[in-house]
Design a protein around this motif. Structure first.
Motif, PDB file in Angstrom:
ATOM      1  N   PHE A 145       2.607  -2.170  13.320  1.00 27.50           N
ATOM      2  CA  PHE A 145       2.578  -3.594  13.682  1.00 27.50           C
ATOM      3  C   PHE A 145       3.491  -4.417  12.767  1.00 27.50           C
ATOM      4  O   PHE A 145       4.003  -5.461  13.169  1.00 27.50           O
ATOM      5  CB  PHE A 145       1.139  -4.146  13.687  1.00 27.50           C
ATOM      6  CG  PHE A 145       0.546  -4.391  12.328  1.00 27.50           C
ATOM      7  CD1 PHE A 145       0.818  -5.555  11.628  1.00 27.50           C
ATOM      8  CD2 PHE A 145      -0.302  -3.469  11.739  1.00 27.50           C
ATOM      9  CE1 PHE A 145       0.275  -5.785  10.365  1.00 27.50           C
ATOM     10  CE2 PHE A 145      -0.855  -3.681  10.492  1.00 27.50           C
ATOM     11  CZ  PHE A 145      -0.554  -4.841   9.801  1.00 27.50           C
ATOM     12  N   VAL A 147       3.256   0.116   8.374  1.00 23.48           N
ATOM     13  CA  VAL A 147       2.750   0.666   9.639  1.00 23.48           C
ATOM     14  C   VAL A 147       3.374  -0.079  10.817  1.00 23.48           C
ATOM     15  O   VAL A 147       4.052  -1.101  10.643  1.00 23.48           O
ATOM     16  CB  VAL A 147       1.198   0.626   9.706  1.00 23.48           C
ATOM     17  CG1 VAL A 147       0.594   1.638   8.749  1.00 23.48           C
ATOM     18  CG2 VAL A 147       0.661  -0.765   9.442  1.00 23.48           C
ATOM     19  N   THR A 162     -10.485   1.565   6.963  1.00 21.69           N
ATOM     20  CA  THR A 162     -10.267   1.787   5.524  1.00 21.69           C
ATOM     21  C   THR A 162     -11.085   0.797   4.700  1.00 21.69           C
ATOM     22  O   THR A 162     -11.799   1.177   3.766  1.00 21.69           O
ATOM     23  CB  THR A 162      -8.767   1.640   5.195  1.00 21.69           C
ATOM     24  OG1 THR A 162      -8.045   2.585   5.969  1.00 21.69           O
ATOM     25  CG2 THR A 162      -8.494   1.851   3.729  1.00 21.69           C
ATOM     26  N   HIS A 163     -10.990  -0.479   5.018  1.00 21.54           N
ATOM     27  CA  HIS A 163     -11.732  -1.491   4.252  1.00 21.54           C
ATOM     28  C   HIS A 163     -13.236  -1.389   4.465  1.00 21.54           C
ATOM     29  O   HIS A 163     -14.016  -1.728   3.580  1.00 21.54           O
ATOM     30  CB  HIS A 163     -11.219  -2.897   4.570  1.00 21.54           C
ATOM     31  CG  HIS A 163      -9.914  -3.180   3.885  1.00 21.54           C
ATOM     32  ND1 HIS A 163      -8.718  -2.771   4.403  1.00 21.54           N
ATOM     33  CD2 HIS A 163      -9.638  -3.767   2.699  1.00 21.54           C
ATOM     34  CE1 HIS A 163      -7.747  -3.112   3.572  1.00 21.54           C
ATOM     35  NE2 HIS A 163      -8.274  -3.722   2.531  1.00 21.54           N
ATOM     36  N   TYR A 179       0.802  -1.230   0.000  1.00 22.72           N
ATOM     37  CA  TYR A 179       0.000   0.000   0.000  1.00 22.72           C
ATOM     38  C   TYR A 179       0.835   1.281   0.000  1.00 22.72           C
ATOM     39  O   TYR A 179       0.277   2.377  -0.006  1.00 22.72           O
ATOM     40  CB  TYR A 179      -0.875   0.083   1.257  1.00 22.72           C
ATOM     41  CG  TYR A 179      -1.930  -0.970   1.441  1.00 22.72           C
ATOM     42  CD1 TYR A 179      -2.454  -1.677   0.376  1.00 22.72           C
ATOM     43  CD2 TYR A 179      -2.436  -1.232   2.712  1.00 22.72           C
ATOM     44  CE1 TYR A 179      -3.440  -2.629   0.579  1.00 22.72           C
ATOM     45  CE2 TYR A 179      -3.425  -2.179   2.916  1.00 22.72           C
ATOM     46  CZ  TYR A 179      -3.917  -2.881   1.856  1.00 22.72           C
ATOM     47  OH  TYR A 179      -4.888  -3.807   2.064  1.00 22.72           O
ATOM     48  N   ASN A 189      -2.156  -7.780  12.550  1.00 23.40           N
ATOM     49  CA  ASN A 189      -2.539  -6.373  12.744  1.00 23.40           C
ATOM     50  C   ASN A 189      -2.951  -6.197  14.208  1.00 23.40           C
ATOM     51  O   ASN A 189      -4.121  -6.007  14.539  1.00 23.40           O
ATOM     52  CB  ASN A 189      -3.712  -5.993  11.838  1.00 23.40           C
ATOM     53  CG  ASN A 189      -3.415  -6.153  10.362  1.00 23.40           C
ATOM     54  OD1 ASN A 189      -2.741  -7.100   9.970  1.00 23.40           O
ATOM     55  ND2 ASN A 189      -3.912  -5.248   9.552  1.00 23.40           N
ATOM     56  N   CYS A 246     -11.060  -2.863  10.167  1.00 13.45           N
ATOM     57  CA  CYS A 246     -10.213  -1.869   9.506  1.00 13.45           C
ATOM     58  C   CYS A 246     -11.108  -0.748   8.980  1.00 13.45           C
ATOM     59  O   CYS A 246     -11.941  -0.995   8.096  1.00 13.45           O
ATOM     60  CB  CYS A 246      -9.453  -2.516   8.355  1.00 13.45           C
ATOM     61  SG  CYS A 246      -8.787  -1.276   7.229  1.00 13.45           S
ATOM     62  N   MET A 262      -0.715   4.634   6.070  1.00 16.47           N
ATOM     63  CA  MET A 262       0.192   3.975   5.117  1.00 16.47           C
ATOM     64  C   MET A 262       0.909   5.000   4.229  1.00 16.47           C
ATOM     65  O   MET A 262       1.879   4.682   3.585  1.00 16.47           O
ATOM     66  CB  MET A 262      -0.608   3.008   4.243  1.00 16.47           C
ATOM     67  CG  MET A 262      -0.799   1.658   4.883  1.00 16.47           C
ATOM     68  SD  MET A 262       0.733   0.721   4.726  1.00 16.47           S
ATOM     69  CE  MET A 262       0.256  -0.807   5.525  1.00 16.47           C
ATOM     70  N   GLU A 285     -10.543  -8.251   4.761  1.00 18.68           N
ATOM     71  CA  GLU A 285     -10.864  -7.243   5.783  1.00 18.68           C
ATOM     72  C   GLU A 285     -12.125  -6.466   5.396  1.00 18.68           C
ATOM     73  O   GLU A 285     -12.634  -5.671   6.186  1.00 18.68           O
ATOM     74  CB  GLU A 285      -9.710  -6.246   5.943  1.00 18.68           C
ATOM     75  CG  GLU A 285      -8.552  -6.781   6.736  1.00 18.68           C
ATOM     76  CD  GLU A 285      -7.430  -5.759   6.878  1.00 18.68           C
ATOM     77  OE1 GLU A 285      -7.668  -4.567   6.676  1.00 18.68           O
ATOM     78  OE2 GLU A 285      -6.309  -6.185   7.184  1.00 18.68           O
ATOM     79  N   CYS A 292      -1.693   1.476  12.981  1.00 25.92           N
ATOM     80  CA  CYS A 292      -2.864   0.810  12.395  1.00 25.92           C
ATOM     81  C   CYS A 292      -4.001   0.863  13.411  1.00 25.92           C
ATOM     82  O   CYS A 292      -3.894   0.248  14.478  1.00 25.92           O
ATOM     83  CB  CYS A 292      -2.534  -0.641  12.050  1.00 25.92           C
ATOM     84  SG  CYS A 292      -3.995  -1.605  11.599  1.00 25.92           S
ATOM     85  N   PRO A 293      -5.087   1.575  13.120  1.00 25.05           N
ATOM     86  CA  PRO A 293      -6.174   1.685  14.098  1.00 25.05           C
ATOM     87  C   PRO A 293      -6.764   0.332  14.513  1.00 25.05           C
ATOM     88  O   PRO A 293      -7.191   0.164  15.660  1.00 25.05           O
ATOM     89  CB  PRO A 293      -7.221   2.560  13.409  1.00 25.05           C
ATOM     90  CG  PRO A 293      -6.739   2.824  12.036  1.00 25.05           C
ATOM     91  CD  PRO A 293      -5.328   2.378  11.912  1.00 25.05           C
ATOM     92  N   MET A 294      -6.757  -0.639  13.594  1.00 28.79           N
ATOM     93  CA  MET A 294      -7.310  -1.943  13.986  1.00 28.79           C
ATOM     94  C   MET A 294      -6.505  -2.562  15.133  1.00 28.79           C
ATOM     95  O   MET A 294      -7.050  -3.168  16.049  1.00 28.79           O
ATOM     96  CB  MET A 294      -7.320  -2.910  12.802  1.00 28.79           C
ATOM     97  CG  MET A 294      -8.051  -4.207  13.147  1.00 28.79           C
ATOM     98  SD  MET A 294      -7.583  -5.605  12.146  1.00 28.79           S
ATOM     99  CE  MET A 294      -8.280  -5.193  10.598  1.00 28.79           C
ATOM    100  N   CYS A 348      -5.832   4.451   3.310  1.00 28.20           N
ATOM    101  CA  CYS A 348      -5.269   4.319   4.661  1.00 28.20           C
ATOM    102  C   CYS A 348      -4.250   5.442   4.835  1.00 28.20           C
ATOM    103  O   CYS A 348      -3.145   5.364   4.307  1.00 28.20           O
ATOM    104  CB  CYS A 348      -4.620   2.953   4.834  1.00 28.20           C
ATOM    105  SG  CYS A 348      -3.826   2.765   6.444  1.00 28.20           S
TER     106      CYS A 348
HETATM  107 FE1  SF4 Z   1      -4.575  -1.024   9.376  1.00 25.21          FE
HETATM  108 FE2  SF4 Z   1      -6.548  -0.959   7.613  1.00 25.21          FE
HETATM  109 FE3  SF4 Z   1      -4.463   0.602   7.258  1.00 25.21          FE
HETATM  110 FE4  SF4 Z   1      -4.276  -2.055   6.896  1.00 25.21          FE
HETATM  111  S1  SF4 Z   1      -5.475  -0.611   5.698  1.00 25.21           S
HETATM  112  S2  SF4 Z   1      -2.845  -0.751   7.997  1.00 25.21           S
HETATM  113  S3  SF4 Z   1      -5.642  -2.772   8.522  1.00 25.21           S
HETATM  114  S4  SF4 Z   1      -5.925   0.683   8.941  1.00 25.21           S
END
Ligand code: SF4
Ligand code: 13P
Length: 300
Positions: free
Chosen positions: A61, A59, A171-172, A24, A112, A169, A260, A197, A84-86, A257
């Protein structure tokens, strides 16, 4: 830009560094990658590289996973605010409480997640091996954290009962069923690939539910020309670069995202100069998280 790239190459050699890049990441960053891939591919690369320094463009993680798997290497995330918010949606204390509620049920944790949550887990997984990992446990029931959508996908694929955590997530989740249906109508012969996701109703519309790495495999084996891509929009660039004769359309252009996109060439250069900001993980936590990650790598 040419000068920055030249300096990056020079310092990379001087510091014996490798640059790992998630799919990404922005186009500029892809251009300096030694290796680009999905979470699983990057974890494997991180654990096998001979370089002393890993510059991780992704990111937090992902960089933490690299550090856990390669504790003796210096792992740098050029932008420390790329989170990563998740991964923030479950804490180790919450997972401990969930385990107490369901004693004896094995815990599968999506990468994640934080190092502390991984440390409380039996095994980790990524989106490309989640089905295989869950099956490998040969258990009638498993706890799956933190992604409810990936958990739902795995449950449907395996028929195994899954106790899901309510993470997701953002974003997804922006990819909506109605948007996808409208694009499918506009491109009736296109293949729709969705990241697991995505919301279950979106995954249901997909010809293939695959990780970002899995998308390359689908396209390379397909005779189709047009693909609707149900994941973060950054994925369009590496796919178009790899398959210049094919057409890639975003399933929903709102799937961005922001985190990212925080790494830049300037930040990569500065982190190569200073070897900062470096990832540090408390050794007791890292040791337990490593067990769960190594178990995943063995199963993959
Ligand atoms: Fe986290 Fe979603 Fe970004 Fe992937 S796309 S890094 S799961 S927020
Ligand atoms: P992949 O492992 O499929 O690259 O996914 C990582 C991720 O963060 C998806 O949002």
């Amino acid at each position: 830009m040419r000068n920055i790239i030249k300096d990056i190459y020079r310092l990379k050699k001087q510091k014996n560094a490798v640059i790992l890049v998630h799919n990404y990441q922005p186009e500029d960053i892809h251009k300096i990658a030694d290796y680009a891939g999905d979470s699983l591919g990057l974890s494997v690369k991180a654990s096998t590289t001979k370089a002393e320094v890993i510059i991780f463009c992704g990111v937090d993680f992902m960089a933490e996973t690299a550090k856990i798997l390669s504790p003796d290497k210096k792992v740098i995330l050029p932008e420390s605010g790329a989170t990563c918010p998740m991964a923030e949606m479950i804490t180790a204390a919450q997972l401990k409480a969930l385990k107490e509620k369901h004693p004896g049920i094995p815990v599968v944790t999506y990468v994640n997640s934080t190092a502390e949550v991984k440390a409380e887990s039996d095994i980790c997984c990524t989106s490309s091996n989640a089905v295989k990992v869950v099956k490998s446990l040969e258990a009638p029931k498993v706890i799956f954290t933190p992604d409810r959508n990936l958990a739902d996908y795995v449950q449907k694929q395996t028929g195994i009962e899954i106790i899901k955590w309510n993470g997701f997530c953002p974003t997804h989740e922006r990819i909506k069923k109605d948007t996808v249906m409208a694009i499918k109508e506009k491109y009736p012969s296109a293949i729709f690939m969705a990241h697991p996701e995505c919301r279950p109703e979106v995954v249901k519309l997909a010809d293939y539910a695959v990780s970002t790495g899995g998308m390359f495999g689908v396209v390379s084996k397909s005779k189709h020309k047009t693909f609707i891509v149900g994941t973060e929009i950054g994925m369009l660039y590496p796919l178009s670069r790899e398959f210049p004769g094919k057409e890639f359309i975003s399933a929903d252009s709102r799937a961005v995202c922001k985190n990212m996109k925080k790494n830049t060439l300037k930040k990569v250069l500065s982190s190569l100069k200073s070897l900062e900001p470096a990832i540090e993980i408390e050794s007791r936590v890292a040791k337990r998280a490593r067990r769960a990650l190594q178990r995943m790598v063995e199963v993959s």
